[in-house]
Design a protein around this motif. Structure first.
Motif, PDB file in Angstrom:
ATOM      1  N   PHE A   1       9.504  12.029 -35.031  1.00 26.81           N
ATOM      2  CA  PHE A   1       9.495  13.348 -34.407  1.00 26.81           C
ATOM      3  C   PHE A   1      10.333  14.265 -35.286  1.00 26.81           C
ATOM      4  CE2 PHE A   1       8.833  10.407 -30.898  1.00 26.81           C
ATOM      5  CZ  PHE A   1       7.757  10.966 -30.243  1.00 26.81           C
ATOM      6  N   GLY A   2       9.693  14.901 -36.238  1.00 25.93           N
ATOM      7  CA  GLY A   2      10.433  15.741 -37.165  1.00 25.93           C
ATOM      8  C   GLY A   2      11.359  14.913 -38.031  1.00 25.93           C
ATOM      9  N   PRO A   3      12.336  15.548 -38.675  1.00 31.48           N
ATOM     10  CA  PRO A   3      13.234  14.836 -39.585  1.00 31.48           C
ATOM     11  C   PRO A   3      14.417  14.160 -38.902  1.00 31.48           C
ATOM     12  CG  PRO A   3      13.717  17.167 -39.660  1.00 31.48           C
ATOM     13  CD  PRO A   3      12.538  17.015 -38.730  1.00 31.48           C
ATOM     14  N   LYS A   4      14.632  14.403 -37.602  1.00 31.74           N
ATOM     15  CA  LYS A   4      15.850  13.922 -36.946  1.00 31.74           C
ATOM     16  C   LYS A   4      15.689  12.627 -36.176  1.00 31.74           C
ATOM     17  CE  LYS A   4      18.492  16.794 -34.803  1.00 31.74           C
ATOM     18  NZ  LYS A   4      18.964  17.829 -33.843  1.00 31.74           N
ATOM     19  N   LEU A   5      14.487  12.292 -35.745  1.00 34.79           N
ATOM     20  CA  LEU A   5      14.308  11.137 -34.873  1.00 34.79           C
ATOM     21  C   LEU A   5      13.164  10.265 -35.358  1.00 34.79           C
ATOM     22  CD1 LEU A   5      14.923   9.571 -32.262  1.00 34.79           C
ATOM     23  CD2 LEU A   5      13.372  11.111 -31.059  1.00 34.79           C
ATOM     24  N   ALA A   6      13.458   8.989 -35.539  1.00 34.47           N
ATOM     25  CA  ALA A   6      12.440   8.016 -35.921  1.00 34.47           C
ATOM     26  C   ALA A   6      12.596   6.789 -35.037  1.00 34.47           C
ATOM     27  CB  ALA A   6      12.571   7.638 -37.397  1.00 34.47           C
ATOM     28  N   ILE A   7      11.509   6.364 -34.426  1.00 38.60           N
ATOM     29  CA  ILE A   7      11.511   5.176 -33.571  1.00 38.60           C
ATOM     30  C   ILE A   7      10.896   4.036 -34.363  1.00 38.60           C
ATOM     31  CG2 ILE A   7      10.674   4.154 -31.435  1.00 38.60           C
ATOM     32  CD1 ILE A   7      10.604   6.900 -30.217  1.00 38.60           C
ATOM     33  N   GLU A   8      11.720   3.076 -34.707  1.00 36.48           N
ATOM     34  CA  GLU A   8      11.242   1.925 -35.458  1.00 36.48           C
ATOM     35  C   GLU A   8      10.494   0.971 -34.533  1.00 36.48           C
ATOM     36  OE1 GLU A   8      14.874   0.458 -37.104  1.00 36.48           O
ATOM     37  OE2 GLU A   8      14.721   1.719 -38.896  1.00 36.48           O
ATOM     38  N   ASP A   9       9.549   0.264 -35.086  1.00 36.38           N
ATOM     39  CA  ASP A   9       8.800  -0.767 -34.350  1.00 36.38           C
ATOM     40  C   ASP A   9       8.101  -0.206 -33.116  1.00 36.38           C
ATOM     41  OD1 ASP A   9       9.709  -2.641 -36.202  1.00 36.38           O
ATOM     42  OD2 ASP A   9      11.492  -3.099 -35.018  1.00 36.38           O
ATOM     43  N   GLN A  10       7.541   0.980 -33.235  1.00 37.79           N
ATOM     44  CA  GLN A  10       6.750   1.536 -32.134  1.00 37.79           C
ATOM     45  C   GLN A  10       5.337   0.950 -32.182  1.00 37.79           C
ATOM     46  OE1 GLN A  10       7.501   3.794 -29.508  1.00 37.79           O
ATOM     47  NE2 GLN A  10       5.503   3.002 -28.883  1.00 37.79           N
ATOM     48  N   ILE A  11       4.905   0.416 -31.061  1.00 33.69           N
ATOM     49  CA  ILE A  11       3.552  -0.130 -30.963  1.00 33.69           C
ATOM     50  C   ILE A  11       2.605   0.964 -30.480  1.00 33.69           C
ATOM     51  CG2 ILE A  11       2.099  -1.841 -29.800  1.00 33.69           C
ATOM     52  CD1 ILE A  11       4.574  -3.632 -29.617  1.00 33.69           C
ATOM     53  N   PHE A  12       1.514   1.143 -31.177  1.00 35.18           N
ATOM     54  CA  PHE A  12       0.520   2.141 -30.811  1.00 35.18           C
ATOM     55  C   PHE A  12      -0.853   1.603 -31.184  1.00 35.18           C
ATOM     56  CE2 PHE A  12       1.744   2.979 -35.135  1.00 35.18           C
ATOM     57  CZ  PHE A  12       0.573   3.346 -35.783  1.00 35.18           C
ATOM     58  N   ALA A  13      -1.875   2.360 -30.877  1.00 33.53           N
ATOM     59  CA  ALA A  13      -3.239   1.915 -31.152  1.00 33.53           C
ATOM     60  C   ALA A  13      -3.870   2.788 -32.227  1.00 33.53           C
ATOM     61  CB  ALA A  13      -4.080   1.965 -29.882  1.00 33.53           C
ATOM     62  N   GLN A  14      -4.503   2.137 -33.200  1.00 36.78           N
ATOM     63  CA  GLN A  14      -5.350   2.852 -34.143  1.00 36.78           C
ATOM     64  C   GLN A  14      -6.792   2.647 -33.675  1.00 36.78           C
ATOM     65  OE1 GLN A  14      -5.593   1.442 -38.169  1.00 36.78           O
ATOM     66  NE2 GLN A  14      -4.959  -0.649 -37.657  1.00 36.78           N
ATOM     67  N   ILE A  15      -7.475   3.776 -33.412  1.00 34.75           N
ATOM     68  CA  ILE A  15      -8.787   3.731 -32.787  1.00 34.75           C
ATOM     69  C   ILE A  15      -9.874   3.584 -33.843  1.00 34.75           C
ATOM     70  CG2 ILE A  15     -10.396   4.934 -31.273  1.00 34.75           C
ATOM     71  CD1 ILE A  15      -7.791   3.972 -29.949  1.00 34.75           C
ATOM     72  N   MET A  16     -10.780   2.629 -33.578  1.00 32.53           N
ATOM     73  CA  MET A  16     -11.875   2.355 -34.507  1.00 32.53           C
ATOM     74  C   MET A  16     -13.220   2.799 -33.969  1.00 32.53           C
ATOM     75  SD  MET A  16     -10.648  -1.394 -35.769  1.00 32.53           S
ATOM     76  CE  MET A  16      -8.980  -1.645 -36.407  1.00 32.53           C
ATOM     77  N   SER A  17     -13.264   3.182 -32.672  1.00 31.48           N
ATOM     78  CA  SER A  17     -14.527   3.638 -32.112  1.00 31.48           C
ATOM     79  C   SER A  17     -14.273   4.512 -30.895  1.00 31.48           C
ATOM     80  CB  SER A  17     -15.400   2.445 -31.720  1.00 31.48           C
ATOM     81  OG  SER A  17     -16.648   2.886 -31.195  1.00 31.48           O
ATOM     82  N   PHE A  18     -14.993   5.625 -30.795  1.00 29.23           N
ATOM     83  CA  PHE A  18     -14.900   6.532 -29.658  1.00 29.23           C
ATOM     84  C   PHE A  18     -16.261   6.642 -28.986  1.00 29.23           C
ATOM     85  CE2 PHE A  18     -11.447   7.968 -32.381  1.00 29.23           C
ATOM     86  CZ  PHE A  18     -10.415   8.196 -31.474  1.00 29.23           C
ATOM     87  N   SER A  19     -16.224   6.945 -27.710  1.00 30.42           N
ATOM     88  CA  SER A  19     -17.445   7.212 -26.971  1.00 30.42           C
ATOM     89  C   SER A  19     -17.257   8.458 -26.136  1.00 30.42           C
ATOM     90  CB  SER A  19     -17.787   6.026 -26.058  1.00 30.42           C
ATOM     91  OG  SER A  19     -18.868   6.341 -25.199  1.00 30.42           O
ATOM     92  N   LYS A  20     -17.977   9.507 -26.497  1.00 36.13           N
ATOM     93  CA  LYS A  20     -18.016  10.726 -25.695  1.00 36.13           C
ATOM     94  C   LYS A  20     -16.649  11.376 -25.528  1.00 36.13           C
ATOM     95  CE  LYS A  20     -19.580  11.862 -21.440  1.00 36.13           C
ATOM     96  NZ  LYS A  20     -20.043  11.499 -20.086  1.00 36.13           N
ATOM     97  N   LEU A  21     -15.847  11.398 -26.558  1.00 38.15           N
ATOM     98  CA  LEU A  21     -14.509  11.977 -26.455  1.00 38.15           C
ATOM     99  C   LEU A  21     -14.576  13.491 -26.571  1.00 38.15           C
ATOM    100  CD1 LEU A  21     -11.428  11.297 -26.302  1.00 38.15           C
ATOM    101  CD2 LEU A  21     -11.418  11.586 -28.781  1.00 38.15           C
ATOM    102  N   GLN A  22     -13.914  14.175 -25.642  1.00 36.17           N
ATOM    103  CA  GLN A  22     -13.855  15.640 -25.701  1.00 36.17           C
ATOM    104  C   GLN A  22     -12.576  16.079 -26.400  1.00 36.17           C
ATOM    105  OE1 GLN A  22     -13.515  17.596 -21.950  1.00 36.17           O
ATOM    106  NE2 GLN A  22     -12.994  19.546 -22.887  1.00 36.17           N
ATOM    107  N   THR A  23     -12.698  16.971 -27.360  1.00 38.30           N
ATOM    108  CA  THR A  23     -11.532  17.553 -28.019  1.00 38.30           C
ATOM    109  C   THR A  23     -11.595  19.070 -27.870  1.00 38.30           C
ATOM    110  OG1 THR A  23     -12.610  17.761 -30.174  1.00 38.30           O
ATOM    111  CG2 THR A  23     -11.491  15.679 -29.706  1.00 38.30           C
ATOM    112  N   CYS A  24     -10.450  19.695 -28.056  1.00 38.45           N
ATOM    113  CA  CYS A  24     -10.394  21.155 -27.962  1.00 38.45           C
ATOM    114  C   CYS A  24     -10.674  21.791 -29.314  1.00 38.45           C
ATOM    115  CB  CYS A  24      -9.032  21.596 -27.437  1.00 38.45           C
ATOM    116  SG  CYS A  24      -8.826  23.385 -27.343  1.00 38.45           S
TER     117      CYS A  24
END
Length: 572
Positions: free
Chosen positions: A180-203
């Motif tokens: 989060f910017g230059p001041k805060l880094a969270i090590e070992d954060q688990i998240f998802a990298q998406i390989m497939s979408f279905s009908k996703l709405q974006t702005c």
């Protein structure tokens, strides 16, 4: 047009409102969101609602109104981080994060109604090309020095989220650094990298979602972003200010050029609200086993009114920055619309509304769109909680959009028959500043302001403009022990004292000089007496040493108790 005139009437004939979407991206995004809510209502399961107040409870799967199939696959020194948020056509507000080393940047929607973090992957199939094209940034694990897999268990790595409107995103869990910017880094954060979408709405090309809800609404059993950052912040609080008056996305650009709103981690910003925060405790849910269900930012409503009439279908409020509108039970939203002489419609197959698609506003399944007379008087929606009143008026709940037939005033509200709560989305945030305390489990509100000069004493310790934590540099999680209070800079201490007149200053200075001379003579006398005592003691010890003979045998039976260590000393 007078309030008694039938809205839409044109010399006895019904006036058709053709609102087929065109090249106007702002309007396109708005109506896409209406269709989004329409699909959500259609796909929701019907389940009995149980509450933990009185004799009932709420089933957590029913409460999970955002996700149809939820699949579970203190105050100290720290940092305060401000993330700029950009208004995307009043549909959602986005901000930038970084993932990996070096950071790969992504524009995400910060969502208090979910707890997952996901972004598109460089391994994504053609669905990413269809949704985001070449401008969609994607996480590439091969370019990060700190990437690693979650485990060797393929099933544990899998990620899938299914939303109530039929949208899905699937991929795999990975581990990396979240910035989060230059001041805060969270090590070992688990998240998802998406390989497939279905009908996703974006702005307008946002590239992911960062959930700020509790772990019980996540789709996995891994630590969430909130739980990981808790010990790194100066206060376990984040706060949101959403400016709805300025659109930060130009019509032909998929990324924002400005950020007139903000998200603060670690405190609040009193510059963006008036008066003091009013806090409300969370905890209105229980799960299937009767245990407290701490997943949503929910609080109890004492009453909800329109024009003095109580809307009593539910007494529950959920604060959700991931929702565009205010969403409530169909009966209550319908009563609100009728009170304001709205006309309610369902979209036809061509995405238009006409006389054949008009329905009653209290239709049990809810309406797709409600239209009011732009010049008509408007009754606000009033929510009461813990002695506070939160009022949303015409400026908050009505959006004027252009159509082929002229301007159209549309309610920023939607109803759902199975919805067990008033979901307060961005339309609420545009009027009220919101603070979220994820340790004390409470949420606070105050009237939002673009630039306020108010200063609330009770909120002062949380204010990022007044608190001055020690400069700890780039903060990483986990953090070691907090800095000792003895290391604080105490050299600058100010004491408020009443001003003295000139003759008082002169008199005190004269008295001070006389006192100084007397003190000097007394000090010399004390020093001389001390020197005599030291010499006498020295002679006494020397004389005693001459008369003492040491016998080492006398010490053979002595035992010495172990001296306490510094850490074992009991402080009283």
């Amino acid at each position: 047009m007078s309030p008694d005139t039938e809205f839409g009437a044109n010399e006895g004939d019904f006036h058709k409102l053709a609102i087929r979407r065109d090249e106007d991206r702002t309007r396109d995004a708005f109506f896409a969101q209406l269709h989004h809510h329409r699909e959500r209502r259609r796909r929701r399961r019907t389940e009995s609602v149980r509450r933990n107040m009185g004799t009932g409870r709420i089933n957590r799967r029913t409460v999970n109104w955002r996700s149809k199939f939820p699949e579970r696959s203190p105050d100290g020194y720290g940092v305060e981080v401000t993330v700029g948020l950009s208004n995307c056509h009043l549909v959602l507000w986005t901000g930038e994060i970084g993932l990996g080393t070096p950071p790969q940047k992504f524009t995400v929607d910060f969502d208090t109604g979910s707890a997952d973090l996901w972004v598109p992957s460089s391994k994504c199939d053609e669905s990413c090309d269809n949704l985001g094209g070449t401008e969609w940034r994607r996480y590439d694990q091969t370019k990060s020095e700190t990437y690693r897999p979650v485990s060797n268990n393929t099933e544990r790595e899998n990620f899938e989220v299914k939303y109530a409107d039929g949208e899905t995103a699937s991929g795999e869990h990975v581990v990396d650094v979240l910035h989060f910017g230059p001041k805060l880094a969270i090590e070992d954060q688990i998240f998802a990298q998406i390989m497939s979408f279905s009908k996703l709405q974006t702005c307008a090309g946002e590239e992911g979602v960062l959930g700020l809800g509790f772990s019980q609404v996540s789709s996995h059993n891994f630590p969430t972003t909130l739980s990981n950052m808790k010990n790194s912040l100066r206060h376990p609080i984040f706060s949101i200010y959403l400016n709805g008056g300025k659109d930060d996305y130009p019509k032909e650009v998929t990324h924002p050029t400005m950020a007139h709103s903000e998200l603060v981690f670690g405190g609040v910003n009193q510059r963006h609200y008036e008066g003091c925060l009013t806090w409300h405790d969370l905890g209105q849910f229980e799960d299937d086993t009767g245990k407290p269900f701490e997943g949503y930012w929910d609080f109890r409503l004492d009453d909800v009114q329109v024009g003095g009439r109580s809307l009593q279908s539910t007494d529950l409020g959920i604060v959700d920055s991931g929702s565009t509108y205010v969403i409530g039970p169909s009966a209550d939203v319908g009563a609100f619309a009728e009170m304001n002489k709205a006309m309610c419609f369902l979209f036809n197959s061509e995405g238009e509304i006409d006389e054949e698609s008009m329905i009653k506003c209290d239709y049990p399944a809810g309406f797709d769109i409600a239209v009011v007379d732009c010049s008509q008087p408007f009754y606000p929606l009033e929510l009461f909680a813990d002695g506070a009143k939160y009022s949303l008026d015409k400026d908050d709940l009505v959006l004027e959009v252009s159509t082929e037939d002229g301007p159209l005033c549309v309610l920023r509200m939607n109803g759902s028959e199975e919805n067990p709560a008033w979901v307060l989305g961005d339309a609420f945030f545009n009027r009220y500043y919101a603070a979220f305390d994820f340790v004390k489990k409470r949420v606070g509100f105050a009237k939002a302001a673009e630039n306020s000069a108010d200063e609330c004493t009770s909120d002062l310790h949380l204010d990022i403009s007044t608190s001055q934590p020690p400069n700890r540099g780039h903060h990483k999680v986990p953090i070691g022990l907090p800095a000792s209070p003895h290391n604080e800079d105490s050299s600058h201490v100010s004491i408020d004292a009443p001003p003295m007149k000139d003759h008082e200053i002169t008199a005190k200075a004269t008295d001070s000089g006389k006192s100084h001379k007397g003190t000097h003579k007394f000090g010399l006398a004390v020093f001389g007496l001390f020197a005599v005592c030291v010499v006498a003691f020295f002679l006494f010890v020397q004389n005693r040493r001459k008369r003492t003979r040491l016998n080492l045998a006398d010490f053979s039976e002595l035992t010495f108790a172990e001296q306490p260590k510094a850490g074992d000393v009991e402080m009283t």
